[in-house]
Design a protein around this motif. Sequence first.
Motif, short mmCIF file in Angstrom:
data_model
loop_
_atom_site.label_atom_id
_atom_site.label_comp_id
_atom_site.label_asym_id
_atom_site.label_seq_id
_atom_site.Cartn_x
_atom_site.Cartn_y
_atom_site.Cartn_z
N LYS A 65 80.50 105.59 66.54
CA LYS A 65 80.47 104.58 65.49
C LYS A 65 81.56 103.56 65.77
O LYS A 65 82.75 103.90 65.76
N PRO A 66 81.18 102.30 66.05
CA PRO A 66 82.20 101.27 66.34
C PRO A 66 82.92 100.80 65.08
O PRO A 66 82.30 100.64 64.02
N LEU A 67 84.20 100.56 65.21
CA LEU A 67 85.04 100.11 64.11
C LEU A 67 85.79 98.85 64.52
O LEU A 67 86.09 98.65 65.70
N ILE A 68 86.10 98.02 63.54
CA ILE A 68 86.87 96.81 63.80
C ILE A 68 88.16 96.86 62.98
O ILE A 68 88.12 96.79 61.74
N TYR A 69 89.28 97.02 63.66
CA TYR A 69 90.59 96.98 63.02
C TYR A 69 91.24 95.64 63.36
O TYR A 69 91.28 95.24 64.52
N LYS A 70 91.77 94.98 62.34
CA LYS A 70 92.28 93.62 62.53
C LYS A 70 93.75 93.64 62.98
O LYS A 70 94.66 93.25 62.25
N THR A 71 93.97 94.12 64.19
CA THR A 71 95.31 94.12 64.78
C THR A 71 95.66 92.73 65.28
O THR A 71 94.80 91.84 65.37
N GLU A 72 96.93 92.53 65.65
CA GLU A 72 97.34 91.23 66.19
C GLU A 72 96.60 90.92 67.48
O GLU A 72 96.20 89.77 67.72
N LYS A 73 96.44 91.92 68.31
CA LYS A 73 95.72 91.73 69.57
C LYS A 73 94.28 91.30 69.29
O LYS A 73 93.72 90.43 69.97
N PHE A 74 93.69 91.92 68.28
CA PHE A 74 92.31 91.57 67.93
C PHE A 74 92.23 90.12 67.44
O PHE A 74 91.35 89.37 67.84
N LYS A 75 93.16 89.73 66.58
CA LYS A 75 93.15 88.36 66.05
C LYS A 75 93.29 87.33 67.16
O LYS A 75 92.67 86.26 67.12
N ASN A 76 94.10 87.64 68.16
CA ASN A 76 94.29 86.71 69.27
C ASN A 76 93.03 86.57 70.12
O ASN A 76 92.76 85.50 70.69
N SER A 77 92.26 87.64 70.20
CA SER A 77 91.04 87.60 71.02
C SER A 77 89.86 86.95 70.29
O SER A 77 88.88 86.55 70.91
N LEU A 78 89.98 86.84 68.98
CA LEU A 78 88.86 86.36 68.17
C LEU A 78 88.50 84.90 68.50
O LEU A 78 87.32 84.56 68.60
N THR A 79 89.51 84.08 68.69
CA THR A 79 89.26 82.66 68.98
C THR A 79 88.50 82.50 70.29
O THR A 79 87.55 81.70 70.39
N LYS A 80 88.89 83.26 71.30
CA LYS A 80 88.22 83.18 72.61
C LYS A 80 86.77 83.62 72.49
O LYS A 80 85.86 83.01 73.07
N LYS A 81 86.53 84.66 71.74
CA LYS A 81 85.17 85.16 71.60
C LYS A 81 84.29 84.17 70.83
O LYS A 81 83.10 84.02 71.12
N TYR A 82 84.90 83.52 69.84
CA TYR A 82 84.11 82.56 69.05
C TYR A 82 83.70 81.35 69.90
O TYR A 82 82.62 80.79 69.70
#
Length: 342
Positions: free
Chosen positions: A144-161
Amino acid sequence: MNFKVYGAFDVDLKEAWQNFYLEKGGAYNSSYEWNFTWFKHFGEGKKLFIITGWEENQIRLIAPFYKRGNRLYAVGSNPDFYDSFCVLYQDIACLLDLSNFIIENNFEIDLRLISPGSEFFKCLLRRFEQEKIYKVNIYSYTVKPLIYKTEKFKNSLTKKYKRLKRKENLAKRDFNDELKYDFNSVKNEKHIKEFMNFHQKKWDIFKSHKMRDFIKDLYLNQDFVMLSRLYLKNSDRSVAYSFKYKSLNNVLYSNMFSYNDDFAEMSPGFLVPYYDISSEMGLSVDYMDYGIGSYEYKYYFANKEEIILSIKADLSWKRHKTLFNILKRVKKQISFLACVMK
């Protein structure tokens, strides 16, 4: 702890359950409303067996099961409409008492979809190991995949968008329109029917009228159930839907997703999680649970995952007794043949 088993959703159980759920929080499928609705639609032929634990007239534990013979099943399984079985409890001691209650009454267990990291699973397995009268089998597993909003995750979000922006632009290029996303769209029977119709074109779950009635009942009558809608702003054509639960444990559960094949090129399965994460509610929750299954779109944003198991616990002595009776019959037959041949 004193145990009381309910064979119906009694009024006194409803009040105690709702208050305890508000106090302890929990996943959507540990609420009274979700269990009641599921059993209303799928309870035929099943004997409700809700185990409750009490101390000084205060409820301390609720384990929603149903029973067939001497085997306990989780309410919500067969058919499965949850991602992990949950027990509401006050503390670990309550779960140990529940495990002892199950063992002392020689109940067998068939738990579809339970997290091996859950306290109930660990307590139950420990007691099974100690008593040595149960044989435990894992008969299926998934992730089951989960999304935790860590700092690393937030930084990667812009690139993915940035990669997804090209998909958004297809609305203008191909339909001369723009995408709009309603995270919690106004309750609308037309939309829930359309969501199920989209879903049915790819999976079989909504071929059953019972399945459709259950989902429609939950959606139209429970505030914690939401339907997110992605659509073209000007034409109001639906692109995709996401069926969700917002629970008191501050987790957002994305339970089911469906989309219109006419817009497959837009990759709505990737766009919807991004809009969820960016929404006001998505920003406020501890993490987002995208449900069992390893589809690619779920893992585009996921940064953690949880293993989910299905287990059976059978009483060993029952098999030994069966084998003994078989051997006893064979021995009698051999003795009879020996007498005849003399």
